[in-house]
Design a protein around this motif. Structure first.
Motif, short mmCIF file in Angstrom:
data_model
loop_
_atom_site.label_atom_id
_atom_site.label_comp_id
_atom_site.label_asym_id
_atom_site.label_seq_id
_atom_site.Cartn_x
_atom_site.Cartn_y
_atom_site.Cartn_z
N ILE A 87 27.66 58.37 90.73
CA ILE A 87 28.87 57.19 90.73
C ILE A 87 30.01 57.75 90.18
O ILE A 87 31.08 57.43 90.85
CB ILE A 87 28.24 55.85 90.18
N GLU A 88 30.02 58.65 88.93
CA GLU A 88 31.05 59.13 88.33
C GLU A 88 31.93 59.86 89.08
O GLU A 88 32.90 59.94 89.19
CB GLU A 88 30.55 59.74 87.00
N VAL A 89 31.30 60.71 89.91
CA VAL A 89 31.88 61.69 90.77
C VAL A 89 32.61 60.82 91.79
O VAL A 89 33.73 61.28 92.18
CB VAL A 89 30.76 62.75 91.37
N GLY A 90 31.85 60.18 92.34
CA GLY A 90 32.82 59.08 93.19
C GLY A 90 34.02 58.44 92.74
O GLY A 90 35.19 58.25 93.41
N ILE A 91 33.98 57.90 91.36
CA ILE A 91 35.13 57.32 90.74
C ILE A 91 36.08 58.56 90.48
O ILE A 91 37.35 58.11 90.69
CB ILE A 91 34.45 56.51 89.28
N GLU A 92 35.66 59.59 90.10
CA GLU A 92 36.55 60.79 89.73
C GLU A 92 37.53 61.01 91.06
O GLU A 92 38.54 61.38 91.03
CB GLU A 92 35.93 62.01 89.23
N GLY A 93 36.79 60.96 92.25
CA GLY A 93 37.44 61.27 93.61
C GLY A 93 38.40 60.33 93.63
O GLY A 93 39.56 60.30 94.22
N LEU A 94 38.05 58.80 93.42
CA LEU A 94 39.30 57.86 93.58
C LEU A 94 40.20 58.02 92.87
O LEU A 94 41.49 57.72 93.09
CB LEU A 94 38.79 56.19 93.37
N VAL A 95 40.04 58.30 91.44
CA VAL A 95 41.19 58.50 90.35
C VAL A 95 42.02 59.71 90.85
O VAL A 95 43.36 59.48 90.85
CB VAL A 95 40.63 58.89 89.19
N ARG A 96 41.55 60.71 91.43
CA ARG A 96 42.35 61.89 92.04
C ARG A 96 43.37 61.36 93.17
O ARG A 96 44.38 61.78 93.40
CB ARG A 96 41.67 63.17 92.54
N THR A 97 42.76 60.71 93.96
CA THR A 97 43.38 60.04 95.15
C THR A 97 44.59 59.02 94.79
O THR A 97 45.40 59.01 95.30
CB THR A 97 42.35 59.55 96.23
N TYR A 98 44.06 57.98 93.99
CA TYR A 98 44.65 56.85 93.68
C TYR A 98 44.97 56.76 92.06
O TYR A 98 44.57 55.63 91.29
CB TYR A 98 44.14 55.53 94.03
N PRO A 99 45.67 57.68 91.51
CA PRO A 99 45.72 57.62 89.92
C PRO A 99 46.38 56.35 89.53
O PRO A 99 46.47 56.11 88.26
CB PRO A 99 46.35 58.86 89.63
N GLN A 100 47.42 56.05 90.33
CA GLN A 100 48.26 54.83 89.75
C GLN A 100 47.40 53.39 89.92
O GLN A 100 47.75 52.56 89.21
CB GLN A 100 49.49 54.53 90.70
N TYR A 101 46.06 53.58 90.37
CA TYR A 101 45.47 52.21 90.51
C TYR A 101 43.96 52.15 89.63
O TYR A 101 43.49 51.32 89.25
CB TYR A 101 45.02 52.04 91.81
N ILE A 102 43.58 53.52 89.15
CA ILE A 102 42.25 53.56 88.60
C ILE A 102 42.49 54.37 87.02
O ILE A 102 43.17 55.46 87.27
CB ILE A 102 41.17 54.28 89.21
N GLU A 103 41.87 53.86 85.96
CA GLU A 103 41.67 54.73 84.92
C GLU A 103 40.10 55.02 84.68
O GLU A 103 39.37 53.97 84.75
CB GLU A 103 42.33 53.91 83.62
N HIS A 104 39.70 56.11 84.45
CA HIS A 104 38.36 56.49 84.15
C HIS A 104 38.16 57.07 82.66
O HIS A 104 38.91 57.83 82.14
CB HIS A 104 38.00 57.81 85.12
#
Length: 116
Positions: A87-104
């Motif tokens: 799940i963390e890998v999935g979140i990290e992928g979203l952060v790379r694509t949408y850094p303005q919307y997600i903080e990990h």
């Protein structure tokens, strides 16, 4: 912004907290929020079905814009860690694509904490 916090106790994952909204689209059509929601709810379901942790041994709080999941350190194992890491890998992928919307964030808790 969505804040995603993975909690560790020593070498094991023991919790996940997701809060906020991405506001990357209209309500009901926000793909970033939907993706984070799917990943976080998949973690909760997989810890029980794949990790073998009984629902009675975890604490889950869900409300609009918020999910908190905690499990006992004594129940953590390689399988539950693999579920969390996936799940963390999935979140990290979203952060790379949408850094303005997600903080990990990764957070450490003291291993002597017994309450969930």
């Amino acid at each position: 912004m969505i804040k995603v916090i993975f909690t560790h106790a020593g070498s094991h994952f023991v919790g996940l907290e997701v809060s906020g909204h991405a506001y990357s689209g209209e309500p009901g059509h926000d793909l970033v929020c939907a993706a984070v929601s799917v990943l976080s709810q998949t973690l909760v379901n997989a810890i029980e079905s794949v990790g073998g942790i009984a629902e009675s041994n975890v604490k889950l709080t869900m409300k609009k814009g918020y999910l908190a999941f905690k499990m006992h350190l004594k129940d953590a194992n390689e399988t539950t860690d693999a579920v969390f890491k996936t799940i963390e890998v999935g979140i990290e992928g979203l952060v790379r694509t949408y850094p303005q919307y997600i903080e990990h964030i990764n957070a450490e808790v003291h291993t002597h904490v017994k309450d969930i």
